[in-house]
Design an enzyme around this catalytic site. Structure first.
Site, PDB file in Angstrom:
ATOM      1  N   LYS A 171      31.957 -78.489  10.140  1.00  0.00           N
ATOM      2  CA  LYS A 171      31.020 -77.362  10.258  1.00  0.00           C
ATOM      3  C   LYS A 171      31.445 -76.425  11.385  1.00  0.00           C
ATOM      4  O   LYS A 171      31.676 -76.876  12.504  1.00  0.00           O
ATOM      5  CB  LYS A 171      29.610 -77.888  10.570  1.00  0.00           C
ATOM      6  CG  LYS A 171      28.995 -78.732   9.449  1.00  0.00           C
ATOM      7  CD  LYS A 171      28.572 -77.883   8.266  1.00  0.00           C
ATOM      8  CE  LYS A 171      27.121 -77.499   8.293  1.00  0.00           C
ATOM      9  NZ  LYS A 171      26.162 -78.522   8.069  1.00  0.00           N
TER      10      LYS A 171
ATOM     11  N   CYS B 235       3.167 -40.879  18.215  1.00  0.00           N
ATOM     12  CA  CYS B 235       2.026 -39.965  18.107  1.00  0.00           C
ATOM     13  C   CYS B 235       0.977 -40.193  19.189  1.00  0.00           C
ATOM     14  O   CYS B 235       0.046 -39.413  19.335  1.00  0.00           O
ATOM     15  CB  CYS B 235       1.384 -40.059  16.728  1.00  0.00           C
ATOM     16  SG  CYS B 235       0.444 -41.581  16.497  1.00  0.00           S
TER      17      CYS B 235
END
Ligand code: IVH
Length: 671
Positions: free
Chosen positions: A312, A409
């Site tokens: 792995k 905003c």
């Protein structure tokens, strides 16, 4: 009447050509014809099959688009268990594996090294050369039958080059490119993205609706034979893989035979660097003893073979500086913190940004601005901050706090119950409006060519477009005031916008960007309600009564249409003449009662009085669903003269069989 014989011959030819071209494209990666030519032949076959369902062969290339939705997956007991592999993590482990192998079979051993594809293990059964069943690994002994989903994978041949009966094993996966595209689309639709290609592949194959798998562009690599490999006349695994190639199955060609463990180690280390360039994920290297004789001698532990192991790869982790945390406001108002990183190379690309998802996660990992952080790519693709190196702190690092107001905003941010994200709920927030416009014009929505992020930004900043409807009032003159917009582009754009008025209702509905209403839900809603007016008038009960629509979608639809601003925009779109009607047959037009309501009907054999098409049409107008092949789900088989195998199968399955006289009696007509 068409000459049936001629037609059959043409269908056979189309089957043959399309299978051959499909194989050239998906299996051999060597296209034989252009996409346009392929599509043309496919359309021809689809058209014939639509008119003549009896001419749909089970391995017709059209049968890859995904059949009917299943009620559940049945369990499959594997004839030969699907084992897993032991893992090794470093050079010493690999040498130890080699020592054990040599102790068992001597020094003449040869290995074969393969890429360890990071997907989902599948088993494919072929009987007399035909693909008959595909399943997941499950617990290794019993898996799930996912045949219908696997049939949609183009690199799985439905028919082999030889009529052998064989069980093959391999890995189904999603190519990296498809994964990136899929996540972009999910993002656009407001759906949660998949964490990595493996999850995406597994998620796709576990869907009960095969059309989903069909749309996901999955692929497969076969890496072995179930059971006794020698049974197919080969002496070694490498020869068995070559045999799979000859059968027309796709194997991975990066494999290599190695005589010594040094060669194995070279192969392993060469892929550490090269794997980023592959279009599929690998998570390691599988090392197998090649000769079947040696494999047998080494045998198995309870869980895995002693003749193979999987090395792995470590996930590549690198350290870089977290320079800042930026906030972005998405289409649905979610405010996402993003890490701005000192650019660094990891797993093949340079990374400068990584999503930090939400404030909770930043707290949990104790990430601060100015930290040195470890990063990696989740699933080797999506950059992820693992955490800070706290021992490198100088004390100048700054803790991050989410603002209480929207960075764009300024309106107050809200935390919606059950969600970790903070959201700007101001429908007039420029960030959301811009994102909403970008979504509205995008390909799967209104598909207006010539407007992308840049033009939307310009249009918004110039005050020319504030909501969807403003697009339809734009003039060439107005457009030409924009930077880098010439007369020709402006004129093209005006035309493209006008043309989009004729788009299907489902595209418009998807374009609205209602939370949780992706392309699929939009399609279902359009078909169910037939028009925007009907949908807007629908009650929560009516919405919930639809199989695929749940609470979340219903709530989102209700609150969307309860918004005054939305109603105003819809009014304006209507005035501009944007299509809001569904053009296909709506669910309401399909009767719910009547002799064929909800019934699956198969026509077979020669009818005397009605043509097959007339019969099909009549059954369908009475709510029936006429399909080409008999299965357990079939309710009625209508058998004319010389009915063959379908009738036999119906009888075997105990399905109701009618003759033409009974059909006509039920239809109540004798034209
Ligand atoms: S051989 C009995 N070869 O890795 C040995 N497996 O635990 C069967 N995998 O889920 C496995 N690429 O699906 C083998 N080239 C390859 C592979 C491979 C991926 C997967 C396999 C299983 C896991 C091993």
């Amino acid at each position: 009447m068409e000459d049936t014989h001629e037609l059959e011959k043409r269908v056979e030819e189309l089957n043959r050509l399309l299978t051959e071209y499909g194989r050239a494209y998906y299996v051999l990666d060597r296209p034989a014809v252009t996409d346009a030519e392929y599509d043309k032949l496919m359309q021809e076959l689809l058209a014939i099959e639509e008119q003549h369902p009896d001419l749909i062969y089970p391995d017709s290339p059209t049968q890859r688009v995904g059949g009917p939705v299943l009620e559940g997956f049945t369990k499959v007991r594997h004839e030969y268990p699907m084992l897993s592999l032991s893992n090794v993590f470093n050079e010493e482990d690999i040498r130890e594996f080699d020592r054990r192998v040599r102790a068992g079979v001597g020094d003449s051993v040869t290995y074969i090294c393969e890429l360890k594809i990071d997907g989902l293990a599948v088993s494919l059964k072929y009987e007399d050369g035909r693909f008959t069943q595909g399943s997941t690994r499950g617990d290794g002994t019993v898996g799930e039958d996912i045949t219908e989903n696997l049939r949609t994978i183009r690199s799985i041949p439905l028919k082999l080059n030889e009529s052998v009966t064989i069980e093959v094993r391999g890995e189904a996966y999603m190519p990296k490119k498809s994964f990136v595209k899929l996540n972009e689309a999910r993002d656009e639709a407001g759906d949660e993205p998949f964490a990595n290609p493996r999850n995406a592949a597994a998620g796709s194959l576990r869907q009960l609706d095969p059309k989903i798998a069909a749309s996901r562009n999955l692929a497969v690599f076969l890496y072995g034979v179930g059971g006794d490999g020698e049974a197919y006349g080969q002496a070694a695994h490498s020869a068995a893989l070559d045999y799979l190639d000859d059968l027309g199955l796709v194997t991975n060609h990066e494999r290599k035979k190695c005589k010594t463990i040094e060669e194995v180690l070279d192969y392993v280390s060469s892929w550490g660097g090269k794997r980023a360039a592959l279009d599929y994920e690998i998570d390691g290297i599988v090392i197998k003893v090649d000769k079947f004789e040696d494999q047998e001698q080494l045998g198995y532990t309870a869980k895995s073979p002693r003749w193979a192991t999987a090395y792995k790869f470590p996930a590549e982790e690198v350290v870089t500086r977290l320079l800042d945390i930026e906030l972005s406001v998405g289409r649905t108002g979610t405010v996402t913190p993003t890490a701005i990183l000192e650019p660094v190379r990891v797993a093949g690309t340079t990374v400068g940004r990584a999503s930090l998802h939400n404030e909770d996660l930043i707290r949990e990992k104790d990430i601060r601005i100015g930290d040195d952080v470890k990063i990696r790519k989740a699933g080797d693709i999506i950059p992820e901050v693992i955490g800070p190196l706290t021992d490198r702190r100088t004390g100048d690092e700054i803790e991050f706090h989410m603002p209480s107001d929207c960075p764009v905003c300024g309106s107050e941010l809200i935390r919606i119950e059950g969600e970790v994200a903070l959201r700007c709920v101001n429908p007039q927030c420029p960030a959301q409006l811009k994102e909403a416009l970008i979504h509205f014009v995008s390909r799967n929505a209104m598909n207006i060519e010539g407007i992308g992020e840049r033009v939307v930004d310009q249009l918004y900043t110039a005050g020319l477009v504030k909501d969807f409807s403003d697009l339809y009032g734009l003039t060439e003159e107005q457009l030409m005031t924009l930077d880098r917009m010439g007369e020709k582009s402006a004129s093209n754009l005006v035309h493209a916008i006008a043309a989009s008025k004729e788009n299907s209702f489902e595209k418009l509905l998807f374009g609205f960007g209602i939370r949780h209403v992706g392309a699929k839900a939009a399609q279902i809603l359009a078909r169910e309600f037939g028009s925007l007016d009907n949908l807007m008038a629908a009650s929560a009960e009516e919405l919930l009564a639809i199989h695929e629509i749940g609470d979340k979608v219903t709530d989102a639809i209700e609150s969307f249409f309860a918004n005054e601003d939305v109603l105003e925009v819809i009014g304006k779109l209507k005035a501009y003449g944007v299509n809001m009607q569904y053009r296909g047959r709506t669910a309401q037009e399909i009767p719910e009662d009547g002799p064929f309501a909800g019934k699956r009907v198969v026509l077979t054999g020669k009818l005397e009085i009605l043509t097959r098409n007339e019969a099909k049409e009549k059954i369908e107008t009475l709510g029936g669903d006429v399909s080409g092949s008999v299965s357990k789900k079939t309710d009625i088989v209508i058998a004319g003269e010389d009915a063959g195998s379908k009738l036999a199968k119906a009888e075997e399955l105990g399905i109701d069989v009618w003759d033409e006289a009974k059909l006509i009696e039920v239809l109540g007509t004798k034209e």
